[in-house]
Design a protein around this motif. Structure first.
Motif, PDB file in Angstrom:
ATOM      1  N   UNK A  53       5.555   9.286  30.250  1.00  0.00           N
ATOM      2  CA  UNK A  53       5.169  10.687  30.203  1.00  0.00           C
ATOM      3  C   UNK A  53       4.776  11.234  31.556  1.00  0.00           C
ATOM      4  N   UNK A  54       3.992  10.469  32.309  1.00  0.00           N
ATOM      5  CA  UNK A  54       3.544  10.918  33.622  1.00  0.00           C
ATOM      6  C   UNK A  54       4.718  11.120  34.574  1.00  0.00           C
ATOM      7  N   UNK A  55       5.649  10.159  34.579  1.00  0.00           N
ATOM      8  CA  UNK A  55       6.752  10.248  35.538  1.00  0.00           C
ATOM      9  C   UNK A  55       7.774  11.310  35.139  1.00  0.00           C
ATOM     10  N   UNK A  56       8.015  11.478  33.858  1.00  0.00           N
ATOM     11  CA  UNK A  56       8.923  12.545  33.420  1.00  0.00           C
ATOM     12  C   UNK A  56       8.359  13.902  33.838  1.00  0.00           C
ATOM     13  N   UNK A  57       7.073  14.095  33.647  1.00  0.00           N
ATOM     14  CA  UNK A  57       6.443  15.362  34.059  1.00  0.00           C
ATOM     15  C   UNK A  57       6.514  15.544  35.571  1.00  0.00           C
ATOM     16  N   UNK A  58       6.333  14.465  36.326  1.00  0.00           N
ATOM     17  CA  UNK A  58       6.444  14.539  37.785  1.00  0.00           C
ATOM     18  C   UNK A  58       7.844  14.982  38.209  1.00  0.00           C
ATOM     19  N   UNK A  59       8.856  14.365  37.614  1.00  0.00           N
ATOM     20  CA  UNK A  59      10.234  14.676  37.991  1.00  0.00           C
ATOM     21  C   UNK A  59      10.540  16.151  37.737  1.00  0.00           C
ATOM     22  N   UNK A  60      10.098  16.651  36.597  1.00  0.00           N
ATOM     23  CA  UNK A  60      10.348  18.060  36.267  1.00  0.00           C
ATOM     24  C   UNK A  60       9.607  18.984  37.234  1.00  0.00           C
ATOM     25  N   UNK A  61       8.341  18.692  37.489  1.00  0.00           N
ATOM     26  CA  UNK A  61       7.546  19.571  38.364  1.00  0.00           C
ATOM     27  C   UNK A  61       8.010  19.529  39.812  1.00  0.00           C
TER      28      UNK A  61
END
Length: 331
Positions: free
Chosen positions: A61-69
């Motif tokens: 979850x943390x890394x998916x959100x990072x990639x999007x942001x």
């Protein structure tokens, strides 16, 4: 004398320029797979290519959100790991760069996207893990659960560990497993019946196998390869492959606008190679996607599993609704 000084200066400049041109840019990776595997794979990649690697290991979850942001200014070049529905989510967010590796021809169709934005490198299958000693102590004479429905036994209350699907791709896969095998309404009935029996909802997908290994719980929902690894390491655990389980693949993708695009492509090629996939299986007992690569002794072949026809697109499409319903009703 001036000519000599100029010549020396010119030679020094050329040497410096040559040194700069030979310098390898550091490849930056966001990794969802375990730190041990990430380090072993990146070390081998650097050994073979000379390209240095830095990685950040964190939850899905943390890394998916990072990639999007960060999609307009990516701070990493590669996302290593994560089930297909997360890569579908990232692709819809226009955060991934298409790349068709020359080795992708060896990858089965179920393990790669049609537009080449992500490619699977190992097969993941959900199952049940049991700490045999704790189970025998807590439930003398009771049979080990062999199916998903067996987990609903009220005697198991507090002895089951399941990760939080809001943070973990492993647990979201489990939620979708139940929704797709039982249907929407009956699937939610199952999940709402199971949730009160769960003693802990950690965020990391690797936590259940670890907590089983240390004997803190008797039963856990986990990837089978994770339990198999703990068993091979001498822990008192056993993996159980229930019928109507779900199989998926861990994927690799390149960030859109990656700053080290050529190095990123080389790393994708590397992850699809026999050498990389056999190295990974030797560490964590995953099943290689490359048909020429052999899984580690003790890994459970796909041919021995009873899997549902898992709809990845549906899982991705329903994700926001499912996680909202889970958060409102469970955690």
């Amino acid at each position: 004398m001036k000519k000599m000084i100029f010549a020396v200066a010119l030679i020094a400049t050329l040497v410096l320029a040559a040194g700069c041109s030979d310098k390898k840019e550091t490849l930056h990776i966001y990794s969802i797979i375990h730190e041990e595997e990430t380090k072993a794979l990146t070390d081998l990649f650097t050994e073979k290519t000379g390209i240095p690697v830095e990685f950040l290991r964190a939850s899905t979850g943390e890394l998916v959100n990072r990639v999007i942001s960060e999609k307009d200014d990516p701070q990493a070049d590669i996302l290593l790991g994560g089930a297909t529905n997360y890569h579908i989510q990232l692709n819809k967010a226009d955060a991934l760069e298409p790349y068709e590796s020359p080795l992708a021809k060896n990858v089965p169709s179920y393990a790669k996207s049609a537009d080449n934005t992500y490619t699977g490198f190992c097969v993941l299958t959900l199952g049940i893990g049991i700490n045999k000693g704790r189970f025998a102590e807590k439930f003398p004479g009771k049979k080990i659960p062999a199916t998903w429905d067996d987990l609903l036994d009220q005697d198991f209350k507090g002895e089951i560990v399941l990760t939080n699907p809001v943070a973990s791709s492993t647990a979201y896969l489990f939620v979708q497993n139940q929704l797709q095998r039982l249907g929407w309404d009956k699937g939610w009935d199952y999940l709402f019946s199971l949730a009160p029996l769960v003693g802990q909802f950690p965020d990391s997908g690797s936590a259940p196998a670890k907590l089983l290994g240390t004997g803190e719980y008797a039963i856990g929902v986990s990837y089978l390869h994770a339990v198999a690894k703990y068993r091979a390491d001498g822990f008192d655990v056993v993996p159980v492959a229930p019928p109507q389980a779900v199989g998926d693949v861990d994927c690799i993708a390149i960030m859109k606008n990656a700053k080290n695009m050529e190095a990123a492509k080389k790393f994708v090629d590397f992850m699809l190679s026999v050498e990389a996939q056999e190295l990974m299986s030797s560490i964590d007992f995953t099943i290689p996607v490359n048909p020429d690569a052999k899984g580690a002794n003790g890994s459970i072949p796909v041919s021995e599993l009873d899997l549902i026809n898992y709809d990845v697109a549906k899982a991705a499409q329903q994700k926001e609704e499912v996680l909202s319903k889970w958060s409102q009703n469970v955690k």
